[in-house]
Each structure stands twice: as structure tokens, then as C-alpha cells.
Motif scaffolding. Sequence first.
Motif, PDB file in Angstrom:
ATOM      1  N   PHE A   1      21.301  -2.016 -40.969  1.00  0.00           N
ATOM      2  CA  PHE A   1      20.342  -2.371 -39.932  1.00  0.00           C
ATOM      3  C   PHE A   1      19.086  -1.501 -40.045  1.00  0.00           C
ATOM      4  N   ALA A   2      19.278  -0.216 -40.313  1.00  0.00           N
ATOM      5  CA  ALA A   2      18.139   0.700 -40.441  1.00  0.00           C
ATOM      6  C   ALA A   2      17.236   0.297 -41.604  1.00  0.00           C
ATOM      7  N   ILE A   3      17.818  -0.207 -42.671  1.00  0.00           N
ATOM      8  CA  ILE A   3      17.012  -0.655 -43.813  1.00  0.00           C
ATOM      9  C   ILE A   3      16.123  -1.827 -43.407  1.00  0.00           C
ATOM     10  N   THR A   4      16.629  -2.699 -42.524  1.00  0.00           N
ATOM     11  CA  THR A   4      15.794  -3.820 -42.081  1.00  0.00           C
ATOM     12  C   THR A   4      14.613  -3.337 -41.261  1.00  0.00           C
ATOM     13  N   LEU A   5      14.776  -2.223 -40.583  1.00  0.00           N
ATOM     14  CA  LEU A   5      13.678  -1.668 -39.805  1.00  0.00           C
ATOM     15  C   LEU A   5      12.721  -0.866 -40.686  1.00  0.00           C
ATOM     16  N   ALA A   6      13.300  -0.001 -41.525  1.00  0.00           N
ATOM     17  CA  ALA A   6      12.491   0.934 -42.304  1.00  0.00           C
ATOM     18  C   ALA A   6      11.914   0.330 -43.578  1.00  0.00           C
ATOM     19  N   GLY A   7      12.642  -0.610 -44.171  1.00  0.00           N
ATOM     20  CA  GLY A   7      12.150  -1.249 -45.379  1.00  0.00           C
ATOM     21  C   GLY A   7      12.467  -0.512 -46.667  1.00  0.00           C
TER      22      GLY A   7
ATOM     23  N   GLU B   1      10.503  -7.417 -47.628  1.00  0.00           N
ATOM     24  CA  GLU B   1       9.386  -8.341 -47.774  1.00  0.00           C
ATOM     25  C   GLU B   1       9.215  -9.246 -46.562  1.00  0.00           C
ATOM     26  N   MET B   2      10.220  -9.311 -45.732  1.00  0.00           N
ATOM     27  CA  MET B   2      10.155 -10.183 -44.556  1.00  0.00           C
ATOM     28  C   MET B   2       9.271  -9.551 -43.491  1.00  0.00           C
ATOM     29  N   PRO B   3       8.691 -10.372 -42.626  1.00  0.00           N
ATOM     30  CA  PRO B   3       7.896  -9.806 -41.529  1.00  0.00           C
ATOM     31  C   PRO B   3       8.760  -8.892 -40.666  1.00  0.00           C
ATOM     32  N   GLU B   4       8.121  -7.893 -40.075  1.00  0.00           N
ATOM     33  CA  GLU B   4       8.852  -6.908 -39.270  1.00  0.00           C
ATOM     34  C   GLU B   4       9.648  -7.596 -38.161  1.00  0.00           C
ATOM     35  N   GLY B   5      10.883  -7.201 -38.015  1.00  0.00           N
ATOM     36  CA  GLY B   5      11.759  -7.754 -36.991  1.00  0.00           C
ATOM     37  C   GLY B   5      12.585  -8.921 -37.462  1.00  0.00           C
ATOM     38  N   VAL B   6      12.066  -9.710 -38.388  1.00  0.00           N
ATOM     39  CA  VAL B   6      12.765 -10.905 -38.862  1.00  0.00           C
ATOM     40  C   VAL B   6      14.038 -10.526 -39.618  1.00  0.00           C
TER      41      VAL B   6
ATOM     42  N   ILE C   1      22.484 -11.214 -36.592  1.00  0.00           N
ATOM     43  CA  ILE C   1      23.168 -12.474 -36.288  1.00  0.00           C
ATOM     44  C   ILE C   1      23.999 -12.976 -37.462  1.00  0.00           C
ATOM     45  N   ASP C   2      23.387 -13.117 -38.631  1.00  0.00           N
ATOM     46  CA  ASP C   2      24.095 -13.730 -39.759  1.00  0.00           C
ATOM     47  C   ASP C   2      25.017 -12.776 -40.509  1.00  0.00           C
TER      48      ASP C   2
ATOM     49  N   THR D   1      12.954 -18.326 -39.637  1.00  0.00           N
ATOM     50  CA  THR D   1      12.024 -17.758 -40.617  1.00  0.00           C
ATOM     51  C   THR D   1      12.781 -16.985 -41.692  1.00  0.00           C
ATOM     52  N   ALA D   2      13.752 -16.181 -41.283  1.00  0.00           N
ATOM     53  CA  ALA D   2      14.538 -15.394 -42.243  1.00  0.00           C
ATOM     54  C   ALA D   2      15.330 -16.306 -43.168  1.00  0.00           C
ATOM     55  N   ARG D   3      15.970 -17.311 -42.625  1.00  0.00           N
ATOM     56  CA  ARG D   3      16.775 -18.221 -43.444  1.00  0.00           C
ATOM     57  C   ARG D   3      15.907 -19.002 -44.419  1.00  0.00           C
ATOM     58  N   LEU D   4      14.750 -19.427 -43.977  1.00  0.00           N
ATOM     59  CA  LEU D   4      13.834 -20.139 -44.870  1.00  0.00           C
ATOM     60  C   LEU D   4      13.325 -19.208 -45.972  1.00  0.00           C
TER      61      LEU D   4
END
Length: 170
Positions: free
Chosen positions: A24-30, A113-118, A125-126, A152-155
Motif C-alpha cells: 500500500f505504501a508503494i502505491t502512495l510513495a511510488g 505511473e498511475m495518477p495519485e490515489g488511483v 479493493i482488487d 481508471t486503474a483497471r483500464l
Amino acid sequence: MRQPATTTDIRRDLVGLLPRLRRFAITLAGETAAADELVQAVCLRAISKGHQWNGEGRLESWIYTLARQQWADDSRKRKPRPVARGNVTDIRDAIRDRTAAVDTDALHRMLAEMPEGVASIFVLIDVEGHSYQQAAEIMGIAIGSIAGQLATARLHFAALSGHNPPVHRY
């Protein structure tokens, strides 16, 4: 002096949550280095605020909320991070050849590469199995925003893989 049992339980349970908290932290920090720093800060924060955990709901939801709050607090103090543009051809190859091992660094780059939060919504969820309501509470956003960000994330992943996502009819 003995510490309260809730603090001990929080510490023990944090150990089991570390891999998911790091993801989860990686999704926030990138990036993994910043994510590791965030995980460390969140663990310290959770231990120091363990008395606030009331035992209701999922502990990881509370921990993820702390992570998001910590990241928001830290982001006010730092410059915006540049968006990493990684080579995704290895991911496309791995998707075509389902027996190939997927490079986790490449996955992290895809999430970055995804927009922040996405990416965070996608992981919550997934990957983690949280409900839309739980994800909204963790991220501090309206539940109505969740479906759009998840789509957006799934696409994004579907475009990278060259596959069309399934159409869900409700």
C-alpha cells in the motif's frame, strides 16, 4: 513497567501486516525506498497511538488510514515526486506468457505511473479485498469517487496488457 496489552497486540499484528502495508505504501510513495520510510513511520505512529485502536473493524483499515495520513503530512513537507516512466514491455510479455515470473519492480513502476490515489484504490479493493466503503474511509474521500478511480486503474492495466477489460453490467 508493563505496556498495555493492546500495544503488544498492535505490535504483533503489525508484523503480519508489513507485506500488505508496504504494498500500500508503494502505491502512495511510488518507489520502494520512500515506501519503506513511510512504513517505518506508520509503524511507529501505530505503536504510539495503539491506545486509540478500539478493536472494531479491520486493523489494517486503521493502519492504512494512518499510512495515508502520514503520507499526506509528509507530502506537505517535500517537493512533488516526478512520475517514473518505466519500461512496461516486460509486463506485456509476462501477461502473454502466463508462466513467466512477473518482475515486482516493474509492477511497482506500473503502479507509480498511475495518477495519485488511483493505484491505492486498486490495491485496497482488487488486491486487499476491502469494500468500496472501507477504501473510501481509508483514503478519506467520498464513496462516489471510488468506482471512477477503480475503473481508471483497471483500464490502465488493461491498456498495458493489450487486453480489453470485461464489461460489467449492473
